[in-house]
Design an enzyme around this catalytic site. Structure first.
Site, mmCIF file in Angstrom:
data_model
loop_
_atom_site.group_PDB
_atom_site.id
_atom_site.type_symbol
_atom_site.label_atom_id
_atom_site.label_comp_id
_atom_site.label_asym_id
_atom_site.label_seq_id
_atom_site.Cartn_x
_atom_site.Cartn_y
_atom_site.Cartn_z
ATOM 1 N N SER A 198 0.851 -1.197 0.000
ATOM 2 C CA SER A 198 0.000 0.000 0.000
ATOM 3 C C SER A 198 0.886 1.247 0.000
ATOM 4 C CB SER A 198 -0.864 0.009 1.273
ATOM 5 O OG SER A 198 -1.474 1.266 1.461
ATOM 6 N N TYR B 174 -1.954 -0.736 10.418
ATOM 7 C CA TYR B 174 -1.993 -1.062 8.982
ATOM 8 C C TYR B 174 -0.716 -0.589 8.288
ATOM 9 C CZ TYR B 174 -3.772 -1.103 4.142
ATOM 10 O OH TYR B 174 -3.947 -1.326 2.792
HETATM 11 P P1 NDP Z 1 -11.366 -5.983 0.141
HETATM 12 O O1 NDP Z 1 -11.809 -5.810 1.540
HETATM 13 O O2 NDP Z 1 -12.308 -5.677 -0.970
HETATM 14 O O3 NDP Z 1 -10.797 -7.454 -0.062
HETATM 15 C C1 NDP Z 1 -9.945 -8.042 0.869
HETATM 16 C C2 NDP Z 1 -9.749 -9.481 0.507
HETATM 17 O O4 NDP Z 1 -8.849 -10.087 1.453
HETATM 18 C C3 NDP Z 1 -11.044 -10.278 0.551
HETATM 19 O O5 NDP Z 1 -11.075 -11.161 -0.533
HETATM 20 C C4 NDP Z 1 -10.932 -11.041 1.858
HETATM 21 O O6 NDP Z 1 -11.570 -12.290 1.832
HETATM 22 C C5 NDP Z 1 -9.436 -11.277 1.917
HETATM 23 N N1 NDP Z 1 -9.010 -11.601 3.267
HETATM 24 C C6 NDP Z 1 -8.870 -10.793 4.334
HETATM 25 N N2 NDP Z 1 -8.468 -11.488 5.409
HETATM 26 C C7 NDP Z 1 -8.358 -12.773 5.004
HETATM 27 C C8 NDP Z 1 -7.997 -13.975 5.657
HETATM 28 N N3 NDP Z 1 -7.656 -14.008 6.952
HETATM 29 N N4 NDP Z 1 -7.983 -15.123 4.936
HETATM 30 C C9 NDP Z 1 -8.328 -15.125 3.634
HETATM 31 N N5 NDP Z 1 -8.680 -14.021 2.957
HETATM 32 C C10 NDP Z 1 -8.709 -12.860 3.640
HETATM 33 O O7 NDP Z 1 -10.050 -5.092 0.012
HETATM 34 P P2 NDP Z 1 -9.076 -4.698 -1.205
HETATM 35 O O8 NDP Z 1 -9.374 -5.448 -2.410
HETATM 36 O O9 NDP Z 1 -9.028 -3.230 -1.235
HETATM 37 O O10 NDP Z 1 -7.699 -5.201 -0.558
HETATM 38 C C11 NDP Z 1 -6.785 -6.073 -1.196
HETATM 39 C C12 NDP Z 1 -5.381 -5.681 -0.814
HETATM 40 O O11 NDP Z 1 -5.105 -4.394 -1.351
HETATM 41 C C13 NDP Z 1 -5.133 -5.595 0.683
HETATM 42 O O12 NDP Z 1 -3.890 -6.184 0.994
HETATM 43 C C14 NDP Z 1 -5.098 -4.091 0.937
HETATM 44 O O13 NDP Z 1 -4.311 -3.761 2.052
HETATM 45 C C15 NDP Z 1 -4.505 -3.585 -0.364
HETATM 46 N N6 NDP Z 1 -4.747 -2.168 -0.638
HETATM 47 C C16 NDP Z 1 -6.009 -1.699 -0.883
HETATM 48 C C17 NDP Z 1 -6.199 -0.356 -1.137
HETATM 49 C C18 NDP Z 1 -7.557 0.226 -1.413
HETATM 50 O O14 NDP Z 1 -7.690 1.466 -1.408
HETATM 51 N N7 NDP Z 1 -8.573 -0.564 -1.667
HETATM 52 C C19 NDP Z 1 -5.086 0.595 -1.149
HETATM 53 C C20 NDP Z 1 -3.809 -0.012 -0.891
HETATM 54 C C21 NDP Z 1 -3.665 -1.342 -0.650
HETATM 55 P P3 NDP Z 1 -13.056 -12.552 2.428
HETATM 56 O O15 NDP Z 1 -13.880 -11.372 2.031
HETATM 57 O O16 NDP Z 1 -13.459 -13.818 1.725
HETATM 58 O O17 NDP Z 1 -12.883 -12.682 3.894
#
Ligand code: NDP
Length: 255
Positions: A140, A153
């Protein structure tokens, strides 16, 4: 960019950036392993992957990355016999000032965003050496820059960036590349899951016009395409990189 015949694991494929990344790999011919906890959402991603490429071979694994790392790698090998690319995308966010947050928040974020990546990396590495594959971590802008009210975070992502560089060096002699993308704000579920109200989130997105040099937030596709590029042969001389995909946010400084 073709991933024909390549086996790609995408964690967090049930939502947001991970879902669109899975689709990007499926479209380019990869066999994609979709990992997430929410099975209904994993199935939605499966449908999107099939729409992008009706011949796509997919494996859905309902799993928690903090406890199921071994099962994720083993199931992939059982189904497809090898592993070419690991995308460590699953992540969680939470807010709060150090005066208010507790150690449970810190532990849970570090556990998901960092410790699970360590485990998956360690278990995947021998198989990536065999295929001369690579890893892309989803970090991020918070890994590169400091923000108030997001210490757990941001610390997890800064550590992930350093982990990316260290493992890139550990595996360089084996010709396995390790890189990260550092997205700016992208519209997904992560901010509301972290507790922002609709109004706070709308305000966050409005402010993004000023906090991103390009005057807008990013799209999941822009992040997914960069992940696919870093995982592709076109990026064969790139390792240990943390690539901002943030409309120039990392280059800005308040004045
Ligand atoms: P979402 O909340 O839309 O998606 C997060 C995903 O991570 C979901 O598929 C969720 O699965 C999965 N997840 C979380 N915890 C677990 C776990 N313990 N085991 C398995 N799966 C898990 O967020 P984003 O798509 O935005 O996030 C994706 C990545 O991008 C993250 O690492 C985030 O830090 C990073 N990011 C996002 C930004 C943004 O602005 N959106 C900016 C910078 C970085 P489920 O729903 O099935 O639990």
């Amino acid at each position: 960019m073709s991933f024909s015949g390549k086996v790609v694991i995408v964690t967090g494929a049930s939502s947001g950036i991970g879902a669109v990344t899975a689709e990007a790999f499926a479209k380019r011919g990869a066999k994609v392993v979709l990992v997430g906890r929410n099975i209904a959402n994993l199935k939605t991603t499966e449908t999107a992957c099939k729409a992008a490429n009706p011949n796509a071979e997919l494996l859905l694994i309902a799993a928690d990355v903090t406890v199921d790392a071994e099962r994720i790698i083993n199931s992939t090998l059982e189904k497809f016999g090898k592993l070419d690319v690991l995308v460590n995308n699953a992540g969680i966010l939470a807010y709060g000032n150090i005066l208010d947050i507790d150690v449970e928040q810190f532990d849970s974020i570090l556990n998901t965003n960092l410790r699970a990546v360590f485990l998956l990396t360690k278990l995947a590495a021998p198989h990536l050496i065999k295929t001369q594959g690579n890893i892309v971590n989803v970090s991020s802008i918070n890994g590169l820059r400091a923000f108030p009210n997001a210490s757990s975070y941001s610390t997890s992502k800064a550590a992930l960036d350093q982990f990316t560089r260290c493992i890139a060096l550990d595996l360089a002699a084996k010709n396995v590349r390790v890189n990260a993308v550092n997205p700016g704000v992208v519209v997904t579920n992560i901010h509301t899951r972290a507790g922002l109200t609709k109004e706070q989130y709308a305000n966050h997105l409005r402010r993004a016009k000023e906090t991103h040099a390009l005057g807008r937030v990013g799209t999941t596709k822009e992040i997914a395409d960069t992940i696919a590029f870093l995982a592709s042969d076109e990026a064969s001389f790139i390792t240990g990189a943390t690539v901002p995909v943030d409309g120039g946010k990392h280059a800005m400084c308040p004045r």
